[in-house]
Write an enzyme that holds these catalytic residues in place. Structure first.
Site, PDB file in Angstrom:
ATOM      1  N   LYS A  23      32.874 -55.984  -0.376  1.00  0.00           N
ATOM      2  CA  LYS A  23      31.721 -56.074  -1.261  1.00  0.00           C
ATOM      3  C   LYS A  23      31.966 -55.309  -2.555  1.00  0.00           C
ATOM      4  CE  LYS A  23      28.775 -52.419   0.789  1.00  0.00           C
ATOM      5  NZ  LYS A  23      28.396 -51.637  -0.399  1.00  0.00           N
ATOM      6  N   ARG A  28      32.003 -56.507  -8.209  1.00  0.00           N
ATOM      7  CA  ARG A  28      32.643 -56.362  -9.518  1.00  0.00           C
ATOM      8  C   ARG A  28      32.973 -57.740 -10.096  1.00  0.00           C
ATOM      9  NH1 ARG A  28      33.301 -51.744  -6.901  1.00  0.00           N
ATOM     10  NH2 ARG A  28      33.823 -49.805  -8.004  1.00  0.00           N
ATOM     11  N   GLN A 147      30.504 -45.238  -9.433  1.00  0.00           N
ATOM     12  CA  GLN A 147      29.845 -46.501  -9.779  1.00  0.00           C
ATOM     13  C   GLN A 147      29.252 -46.462 -11.181  1.00  0.00           C
ATOM     14  OE1 GLN A 147      27.107 -47.655  -6.694  1.00  0.00           O
ATOM     15  NE2 GLN A 147      28.715 -47.809  -5.160  1.00  0.00           N
ATOM     16  N   SER A 173      36.090 -40.371  -6.458  1.00  0.00           N
ATOM     17  CA  SER A 173      36.400 -41.735  -6.004  1.00  0.00           C
ATOM     18  C   SER A 173      37.282 -42.501  -6.985  1.00  0.00           C
ATOM     19  CB  SER A 173      35.095 -42.512  -5.748  1.00  0.00           C
ATOM     20  OG  SER A 173      34.313 -41.876  -4.775  1.00  0.00           O
ATOM     21  N   ASP A 293      33.320 -43.302   2.011  1.00  0.00           N
ATOM     22  CA  ASP A 293      32.607 -44.249   2.868  1.00  0.00           C
ATOM     23  C   ASP A 293      33.134 -44.283   4.299  1.00  0.00           C
ATOM     24  OD1 ASP A 293      30.753 -45.010   1.002  1.00  0.00           O
ATOM     25  OD2 ASP A 293      31.788 -46.828   0.394  1.00  0.00           O
ATOM     26  N   ARG A 324      23.753 -39.008   4.063  1.00  0.00           N
ATOM     27  CA  ARG A 324      24.634 -39.287   5.197  1.00  0.00           C
ATOM     28  C   ARG A 324      25.115 -38.023   5.906  1.00  0.00           C
ATOM     29  NH1 ARG A 324      28.079 -44.461   2.723  1.00  0.00           N
ATOM     30  NH2 ARG A 324      26.479 -46.006   3.249  1.00  0.00           N
TER      31      ARG A 324
END
Length: 409
Positions: A23, A28, A147, A173, A293, A324
């Site tokens: 995904k 993207r 992001q 990231s 993740d 999380r």
């Protein structure tokens, strides 16, 4: 829908699990396809997030609701900002309205965007009046969410003068940023990433393109966990994967060697096999700042194997679908474990105390449901709101049944 996972054994060693496209790559490419209509996408993700992204990009409504899809919220904020003449209210779920977006909005405003907050300052929903950019240079705090960075990079080639993006602080990231740049480069768009500065050149048109999305490595992580918890010799094949992946979570192949799981690439397939017992392993220590993740999957793997676990680089997990880190601590302690968390780390103490028939809360977070599922190889457990997996992997429970998991409602 709550489901019961009865204690199970993998009994179909010849199974090949087909996992749909990433995904991360899909979303993207969908945005790039909206900017360049002559891109054709193959093996698109069938996840809720990608469906939401696709619907939003094709919508003519002035209200766009992304529900729980954080990637869509960030990418679409940038996309709509410079769709001149288009007015959009971009909103989402209650949890989405708690997820910060100020850093991205400030950067877009600096470039000339007209964006206002409709409720709480710094958070969705947003009112976006599409404009033309007035500048092509901006500085962005880089240690919160990659992001935000990718959102700017994806729209950059369609800005009148491209984009020069200066990043402040430690960059989080990095593989996801490199994924974005690689996808741009594959389309023939010129980019550079040197020190703390990224440049993307303006390009009004591209040649016809067919982009094939690699299958999702984050989704593969749950099968790595399953193999790690199985007896020596257990094997599962996953498709379709590349030995040289754009996805940061491909580091799974190296990480799970510590758990006795060997990865072999065969004609775009991953063959996962348990090759050895964990005789001398007592603690797993990892910096997951480039692949946060997979933190939930690794934590549950360690808990099930009675291993101590220290994971760092997890600062982005507090602004995901749920907090999380707190969710992991809460659910593992219900099962009998002991977890300490900080703002960017998780420490799981070694324990062989694993309770049975515990109901795992999923907090509207697909990864909570899937990360805990492999525990069914050690004990029976209940997964609450199990349908949440559709956010990234709608066929997950059926695929587990294929390999021998006993699942009932």
């Amino acid at each position: 829908m709550n489901i019961l996972l009865q204690q199970s054994t993998i009994n179909n060693l010849q199974s090949e699990i087909k996992i749909t496209g990433s995904k991360s790559e899909s979303n993207r490419l969908l945005l790039l396809q909206a900017l360049y209509s002559n891109i054709q996408i193959e093996n698109l993700s069938n996840s809720d997030d990608t469906r939401v992204m696709s619907q939003a990009l094709s919508s003519t409504s002035n209200i766009v609701d992304v529900h729980h899809a954080g990637t869509a919220m960030r990418f679409l904020t940038a996309y709509f900002a410079f769709q001149k003449g288009r007015e959009v209210v971009l909103t989402g779920s209650d949890r989405m309205k708690e997820r910060p977006i100020k850093i991205l909005v400030d950067a877009l405003r600096e470039l000339g965007a007209d964006i206002s907050y409709l409720e709480t300052e710094g958070f969705p929903p947003l009112k976006i009046n599409g404009t033309n950019p007035t500048k092509n240079k901006v500085t962005l705090q880089a240690n919160v969410s990659s992001q935000y960075i990718s959102a700017l990079l994806l729209i950059a080639p369609k800005l009148e003068n491209g984009l020069e993006l200066t990043l402040e602080g430690n960059i989080t990231s990095v593989p996801y940023i490199k994924m974005t740049l690689r996808l741009l480069e594959d389309l023939g768009i010129e980019t550079s990433f040197k020190d703390q500065t990224i440049k993307v050149k303006q390009q009004s048109a591209i040649n016809n393109q067919i982009a094939t999305v690699e299958s999702d490595w984050s989704s593969a992580s749950y099968f790595y966990s399953i193999i790690a918890l199985s007896k020596v010799g257990t094997k599962i094949t996953l498709s379709s994967y590349k030995a040289h992946s754009l996805q940061g979570d491909a580091v799974l192949a190296d990480i799970y060697l510590q758990f006795g799981v060997k990865t072999t690439f065969k004609t775009n397939r991953l063959v996962l096999q348990k090759v050895e017992k964990l005789n001398n392993l007592s603690i797993i220590e990892l910096d997951l700042s480039n692949s946060p993740d997979i933190a939930q999957t690794i934590t549950v793997t360690c808990f099930a194997l009675g291993l101590e676990c220290l994971l760092t680089g997890l600062h982005t997990l507090k602004i995901k679908e749920t907090d999380r880190l707190l969710a992991l601590k809460t659910e593992i302690e219900k099962l009998g474990g002991m977890v300490t968390i900080t703002t960017n780390s998780l420490h799981l103490k070694a324990s062989n105390n694993l309770k049975s028939q515990v109901a795992i809360a999923t907090y509207n977070d697909h990864r909570m449901a899937m990360a805990f599922a492999p525990l069914a190889l050690k004990t029976s457990l209940i997964i609450n709101d199990a349908e949440v997996v559709s956010k990234s992997y709608p066929g997950f429970w059926n695929d587990l049944k294929t390999i021998g998991f006993q699942i009932s409602q």
